[in-house]
Scaffold this motif. Structure first.
Motif, PDB file in Angstrom:
ATOM      1  N   ASP A 276       0.832  -1.216   0.000  1.00  0.00           N
ATOM      2  CA  ASP A 276       0.000   0.000   0.000  1.00  0.00           C
ATOM      3  C   ASP A 276       0.859   1.256   0.000  1.00  0.00           C
ATOM      4  OD1 ASP A 276      -2.201  -1.610   0.018  1.00  0.00           O
ATOM      5  OD2 ASP A 276      -2.550  -1.461   2.174  1.00  0.00           O
ATOM      6  N   ILE A 277       1.920   1.248   0.834  1.00  0.00           N
ATOM      7  CA  ILE A 277       2.801   2.420   0.880  1.00  0.00           C
ATOM      8  C   ILE A 277       3.509   2.596  -0.458  1.00  0.00           C
ATOM      9  CG2 ILE A 277       4.867   3.372   1.968  1.00  0.00           C
ATOM     10  CD1 ILE A 277       4.000   2.005   4.551  1.00  0.00           C
ATOM     11  N   SER A 280       0.952   3.887  -2.988  1.00  0.00           N
ATOM     12  CA  SER A 280       0.574   5.282  -2.735  1.00  0.00           C
ATOM     13  C   SER A 280       1.731   6.250  -2.948  1.00  0.00           C
ATOM     14  CB  SER A 280       0.048   5.429  -1.309  1.00  0.00           C
ATOM     15  OG  SER A 280       1.058   5.091  -0.368  1.00  0.00           O
ATOM     16  N   SER A 281       2.982   5.746  -2.834  1.00  0.00           N
ATOM     17  CA  SER A 281       4.146   6.614  -2.984  1.00  0.00           C
ATOM     18  C   SER A 281       4.655   6.691  -4.415  1.00  0.00           C
ATOM     19  CB  SER A 281       5.290   6.120  -2.075  1.00  0.00           C
ATOM     20  OG  SER A 281       4.880   6.085  -0.732  1.00  0.00           O
ATOM     21  N   VAL A 297      -7.854  -1.017  -6.911  1.00  0.00           N
ATOM     22  CA  VAL A 297      -6.708  -0.218  -6.468  1.00  0.00           C
ATOM     23  C   VAL A 297      -6.700   1.078  -7.255  1.00  0.00           C
ATOM     24  CG1 VAL A 297      -4.204  -0.066  -6.269  1.00  0.00           C
ATOM     25  CG2 VAL A 297      -5.344  -2.252  -5.873  1.00  0.00           C
ATOM     26  N   CYS A 298      -6.533   2.170  -6.535  1.00  0.00           N
ATOM     27  CA  CYS A 298      -6.367   3.491  -7.158  1.00  0.00           C
ATOM     28  C   CYS A 298      -5.548   4.332  -6.197  1.00  0.00           C
ATOM     29  CB  CYS A 298      -7.724   4.137  -7.442  1.00  0.00           C
ATOM     30  SG  CYS A 298      -7.591   5.815  -8.125  1.00  0.00           S
ATOM     31  N   ASN A 299      -4.331   4.680  -6.569  1.00  0.00           N
ATOM     32  CA  ASN A 299      -3.487   5.438  -5.647  1.00  0.00           C
ATOM     33  C   ASN A 299      -3.802   6.928  -5.717  1.00  0.00           C
ATOM     34  OD1 ASN A 299      -2.326   6.118  -8.069  1.00  0.00           O
ATOM     35  ND2 ASN A 299      -0.252   5.510  -7.520  1.00  0.00           N
ATOM     36  N   GLU A 300      -3.184   7.670  -4.802  1.00  0.00           N
ATOM     37  CA  GLU A 300      -3.465   9.105  -4.704  1.00  0.00           C
ATOM     38  C   GLU A 300      -3.026   9.852  -5.958  1.00  0.00           C
ATOM     39  OE1 GLU A 300      -5.119  10.672  -2.537  1.00  0.00           O
ATOM     40  OE2 GLU A 300      -5.389   9.143  -0.985  1.00  0.00           O
ATOM     41  N   ARG A 310     -10.516   9.135  -4.407  1.00  0.00           N
ATOM     42  CA  ARG A 310     -10.342   7.695  -4.520  1.00  0.00           C
ATOM     43  C   ARG A 310     -11.638   6.949  -4.224  1.00  0.00           C
ATOM     44  NH1 ARG A 310      -7.520   5.579  -0.824  1.00  0.00           N
ATOM     45  NH2 ARG A 310      -6.741   3.739  -1.964  1.00  0.00           N
TER      46      ARG A 310
END
Length: 611
Positions: A276-277, A280-281, A297-300, A310
């Motif tokens: 997840d990190i 998101s990163s 899944v959809c990251n920032e 999101r």
């Protein structure tokens, strides 16, 4: 491009469990069980001992009370003195009839038996062990009784007995005879009768002899009636302890199993948190669907590029929550041969500026070659495209500058000759006259062309900056004072907002003054009917920012990209080098200029200088 998911074979999780941990846990559990058992057993024995002590002391008080009452009746009736031994013996025989009472003895300090009742009584003297036990009594009430548990060796079963010894009267008790009559309003009358008793001297002598012997009670009670429940309780505790031990062993085994399961869950949780990190990163957007096609899944970064939240994307189908250009990147349940997997897409968002996105999608399959989902990678190329355009513009301007510098050098020499000939020609004509005026016009135009060529050369060649520590606020104040009169003439109000705690910068004062003056004059000239001119000085973490905002005519959107081009101007009398030169000076200071404008509303110029 296809990604394959590999199934992991987890080994026996219990193999990594240390047996020492289980051994220590079992040892601690067993130790706790032993402490618990011994503590409970001792506590029960103490409670039984306290109950037996209270019973023995109660018997002693009962004997004392009965004997005293009998003596009082004997004396009060005036009959022949019976003797205290008979009185005491009668009270003891009455007390020994109580259940659980084995024997009661009254002995002197040397162990001689003075009176007694019960079973297995000694003839005249108690044994040395019993005498030593009774010798533990202390006067003055510091230790009024002693107690112990002994085994009766005379019995067939060698049963346990409980013995308690206590003083008949304290060895230091004063005025012993009056104590026989108790206390109260009849005590004096009883003393009078006693003093007139015919055997007064004999009674007094016997009682004095008794007190001089320092008699004490020795009561023996049956302990076996309590020992059996104790043994049953001990057996129950042992059974309970065994059950608890079995439960502990079972719990330990369960703990080992759960620990292995928890270890797997923790590793899975850490892996999931790391994933997840990582997702998101990522500096690129990532959208992934499952086998049903729903977005999981959809990251920032992806949500920010799309201008959405999101929560509005996750769990929905792509055609519901994504723009059409992105929906076309998902194939559904095919390997994607008919889908264009790489493309650039211009995303036009009503709430943000258009973005140029680079899209790339891949199909995910499991070990059985079955469709497991798709992954879409999104990269924002907006800044890259702008930099490409800026680079092309810079290359174009550099070429133009080189060409203009060459042309300027070629033109300057002929212009000097033309100016010299015009001055010479003027000297041959009388003034005033048409010929002299024509020569003056020729001279002025040549000088104007020469100034333009000088400006062009200044723009084309690298500037030589004379840098020093300077306050940007002071430079702004000076520049604003220079245009103040022109602004008042146009009916323009200048609002100068400065921040006091700004650091000084190493800059070229004159060059920055030239930049600010050019920007302020442009703002004044954009408001011929008057208006408001805001000059604000502020800073962020790394830069000092100067904002110059007017509410004049504004700049058309199609003209904004060209305002820094040399010789581009919308003014009738402008040269088109003012903003180009200003941008060049700011860039030579390591900064940049930004312009935003809405026609007929405002124009704002931002000068950004690094701290």
């Amino acid at each position: 491009m296809i990604l394959r998911l590999k199934k992991k074979n987890n080994g026996n999780l219990l193999l990594g469990f240390s047996p020492w941990i289980l051994a220590i846990a079992c040892f601690l559990l067993l130790l706790l069980l032993i402490i618990f058992t011994v503590s409970n057993y001792q506590r029960e024995k103490e409670l039984i001992g306290e109950a037996l002590v209270q019973k023995g002391l109660t018997l002693m008080r009962f004997i004392n009370s009965s004997a005293r009452e009998a003596i009082r009746e004997n004396i009060g009736s005036g009959q022949t003195w019976i003797g205290w031994e008979e009185q005491m013996q009668a009270a003891m025989e009455q007390a020994v009839e109580q259940p659980g009472v084995e024997s009661i003895l009254l002995i002197d300090s040397n162990g001689a038996v003075l009176a007694g009742a019960g079973k297995n009584l000694p003839d005249k003297q108690v044994d040395a062990e019993t005498l030593s036990f009774a010798g533990g009594l202390q006067p003055e009430g510091r230790r009024p009784f002693v107690a112990r548990i002994v085994k009766d060796g005379q019995g067939e079963e060698n049963k346990k007995k409980f013995q308690i010894a206590s003083w008949y009267l304290s060895p230091n008790t004063a005025q012993r005879l009056p104590d026989l009559f108790g206390k109260g309003p009849g005590r004096g009358q009883m003393m009078g009768r006693f003093s007139h008793h015919p055997e007064y001297s004999r009674i007094q002598t016997e009682m004095k002899k008794l007190f001089d012997l320092h008699p004490l009670y020795l009561v023996q009670l049956d302990f076996e009636q309590f020992n059996s429940p104790l043994r049953r309780q001990l057996l129950q505790i042992i059974i309970l302890s065994a059950v608890i031990l079995l439960v502990g062993i079972g719990g330990s085994l369960s703990f080992m199993t759960l620990k292995g399961l928890k270890g797997s869950q923790q590793r899975l949780g850490k892996m999931r948190a790391f994933t997840d990190i990582l997702v998101s990163s990522l500096p690129v957007g990532l959208i992934a669907t499952d086998s049903s096609g729903a977005i999981q899944v959809c990251n920032e970064a992806a949500a920010e590029m799309l201008g959405s939240e999101r929560e509005t994307i996750l769990g929905k189908m792509p055609y519901v929550s994504l723009p059409k250009g992105l929906v076309q990147m998902f194939s559904g349940k095919t390997a994607g041969e008919t889908v264009q997997r790489h493309r650039e897409f211009l995303l036009e968002n009503s709430t943000d500026k258009p973005r140029m996105l680079q899209l790339a999608s891949v199909v995910v399959q499991d070990d059985d070659q079955q469709f497991a989902g798709e992954v879409l990678l999104i990269r924002d190329l907006t800044e890259v495209k702008l930099l490409e355009k800026e680079l092309q513009r810079s290359e174009r301007l550099a070429a133009l500058g080189k060409m203009a510098a060459g042309v300027a050098h070629e033109l300057r020499n002929p212009l000097s000759s033309i100016k010299g000939l015009a001055v010479l020609l003027k000297s041959h004509f009388p003034e005033p006259g048409r010929e002299a005026e024509t020569a003056d016009v020729l001279v002025r135009e040549v000088e104007r062309l020469n100034r333009s060529i000088g400006e062009l050369l200044d723009y084309a060649k690298p500037a030589q900056l004379s840098k020093e520590q300077a306050s940007i606020g002071e430079i702004l104040r000076k520049t604003v004072s220079l245009v103040q009169m022109d602004a008042e003439a146009y009916g323009i109000a200048i609002d100068l907002l400065l921040t006091d705690d700004l650091p000084e910068l190493v800059v070229d004062r004159d060059k920055l003054n030239q930049v600010f003056l050019n920007l302020l004059l442009n703002a004044v000239q954009a408001m011929p009917q008057g208006g408001d001119l805001l000059v604000r000085l502020e800073k962020d973490d790394r830069n000092i920012i100067i904002r110059i905002r007017d509410n004049g005519e504004g700049i058309l959107p199609e003209n904004l990209p060209r305002v820094f081009d040399p010789y581009y101007t919308t003014k009738n009398d402008g040269t088109g080098l003012g903003l180009a030169m200003s941008a060049k000076i700011v860039e030579e200071h390591g900064g940049r200029i930004k312009i935003s404008s809405i026609p007929a509303e405002y124009t704002e110029v931002m000068v950004i200088l690094p701290i």
